[in-house]
Design an enzyme around this catalytic site. Structure first.
Site, PDB file in Angstrom:
ATOM      1  CG  ASP A 196     -10.406   5.163   5.867  1.00  0.00           C
ATOM      2  OD1 ASP A 196     -11.645   5.682   5.778  1.00  0.00           O
ATOM      3  OD2 ASP A 196     -10.089   4.163   5.267  1.00  0.00           O
ATOM      4  CB  ALA A 232      -2.248   2.287   8.906  1.00  0.00           C
ATOM      5  NE  ARG A 233      -6.242  -2.687  11.288  1.00  0.00           N
ATOM      6  CZ  ARG A 233      -6.634  -2.849  10.156  1.00  0.00           C
ATOM      7  NH1 ARG A 233      -6.891  -1.665   8.920  1.00  0.00           N
ATOM      8  NH2 ARG A 233      -6.960  -4.093   9.213  1.00  0.00           N
ATOM      9  CB  ILE A 238      -0.869   0.245   1.160  1.00  0.00           C
ATOM     10  CG1 ILE A 238      -1.733  -1.142   0.933  1.00  0.00           C
ATOM     11  CG2 ILE A 238      -1.837   1.406   1.480  1.00  0.00           C
ATOM     12  CD1 ILE A 238      -2.755  -1.489   2.195  1.00  0.00           C
ATOM     13  CD  GLU A 241     -12.016   2.495  12.803  1.00  0.00           C
ATOM     14  OE1 GLU A 241     -12.664   1.453  12.036  1.00  0.00           O
ATOM     15  OE2 GLU A 241     -10.955   2.824  12.221  1.00  0.00           O
ATOM     16  N   GLY A 299     -11.204   2.497   3.252  1.00  0.00           N
ATOM     17  CA  GLY A 299     -10.175   2.210   2.591  1.00  0.00           C
ATOM     18  C   GLY A 299     -10.400   1.096   1.415  1.00  0.00           C
ATOM     19  CB  SER A 300     -11.020  -2.131   1.478  1.00  0.00           C
ATOM     20  OG  SER A 300     -12.101  -2.543   2.515  1.00  0.00           O
ATOM     21  CG  HIS A 336     -12.187   1.443   8.635  1.00  0.00           C
ATOM     22  ND1 HIS A 336     -11.613   0.804   9.711  1.00  0.00           N
ATOM     23  CD2 HIS A 336     -11.317   0.640   7.457  1.00  0.00           C
ATOM     24  CE1 HIS A 336     -10.709  -0.113   9.399  1.00  0.00           C
ATOM     25  NE2 HIS A 336     -10.381  -0.113   8.184  1.00  0.00           N
TER      26      HIS A 336
END
Length: 318
Positions: A261, A236-237, A157, A266, A286-287, A284
């Site tokens: 993100d 990322a996290r 990534i 969360e 990202g995907s 969140h």
């Protein structure tokens, strides 16, 4: 006889149909958020679990899992939600879904950089109020072109982010556990420590995995290594950033803007963030493209299928 698999959240239609053909599945049709206890109880008669990054399966939970469970297929590139060492001790294989979400997550990283640096959140609020007037100093932001971008974590990534950032003429700096081969660096400048990377990061993109070593890696001390007025983003996290230290830096102007993100707790977030205009926030995503989510589901199912056919899953992480 089909193997029995617990699926802890809903899948897209395309992958749900596939998993139903291959296995005897327990689906979460009500989309109820399963607790750790729910997963332990519902998987008692299952051979495997297809879970998601939001499902915490720690050592205590793994110890309570039925001895029948032999594989946990995680629908995520990360696997920090699962204690992989405890799983290995119990003879449970753990897999993830790498590669397929690289491009989508890299896109979000660039969106965060642009949204934070160009004050997109404030701009939306002004536009909705319909009372703004254009003037030369209205919502002045930071321009990415020809600036230094630091990438924390230069895996798939991170490298995809670098590829996109080169289109802005950015000078790429990175820190990784190990220096990349020259053909992977593509001219990026390696830093063997956080201080050196942050010193050279007018913009910082966090793309490293969540580990014990990266927890609160972006803290009061390391934030001070950044140039004044830096833009920081995290795709990322959440636990990589110390929220208290970051909020302080955003208030003082040390950090010009933050793009998130992912974040601690969360879907809840530290309420102090929400008082700040220099936060560009996403839930969140990202995907979150159709293609990527289908690919992630298929990758998790591939891992289950290979395991139950007696093959080593491609994405085994323990």
């Amino acid at each position: 006889m089909k193997k029995k698999v617990l699926v802890t959240k809903n899948l897209l239609k395309e992958t749900e149909e596939r998993v139903k053909k291959l296995f005897d599945v327990k689906l979460n049709k009500e989309e109820k958020p399963y607790t750790t206890e729910d997963i332990v109880e519902l998987s008692k008669d299952c051979d495997g679990i297809l879970c998601f990054g939001t499902n915490k399966i720690d050592a205590s939970a793994i110890d309570k899992l039925s001895n029948k469970v032999k594989i946990i297929a995680n629908y995520a590139v990360g696997f920090g939600n699962i204690d992989i060492d405890a799983a290995a001790k119990k003879g449970i294989v753990v897999t993830n879904t790498p590669e397929v979400l690289t491009e989508a997550t890299a896109d979000i990283s660039i969106l965060l950089l642009l949204g934070a640096s160009r004050r997109a959140y404030e701009g939306r609020k002004f536009a909705e109020e319909q009372s703004w007037s254009w003037k030369t100093d209205f919502l002045l932001g930071k321009q990415m072109s020809n600036r230094k971008l630091g990438i924390l974590g230069m895996g798939r990534i991170g490298r995809a982010v670098a590829k996109r950032a080169r289109g802005f003429g950015m000078e790429i700096h990175y820190h990784n556990r190990t220096k990349l081969a020259a053909h992977l660096e593509e001219g990026a400048i390696y830093h063997d420590n956080i201080k050196s990377l942050f010193n050279n990061s007018e913009f910082l993109s966090i793309n490293c995995p969540a580990t014990k070593e990266t927890t609160n890696l972006v803290n009061e001390q390391s934030i001070n290594y950044l140039p004044d007025g830096a833009v920081v983003t995290n795709a990322a996290r959440g636990d990589i950033i110390d929220d208290t230290a970051m909020i302080k830096a955003m208030k003082s102007g040390k950090v010009f803007a933050l793009g998130l993100d992912v974040y601690n707790g969360e879907p809840k977030i530290n309420p102090e963030y929400l008082k700040l205009n220099n936060l560009f926030l996403l839930p969140h995503l990202g995907s979150a493209t159709i293609r990527t989510r289908i690919d992630m589901g298929n990758r998790a199912i591939d891992n289950l299928e290979n395991f139950f056919q007696g093959k080593k899953p491609k994405d085994q992480v323990n």
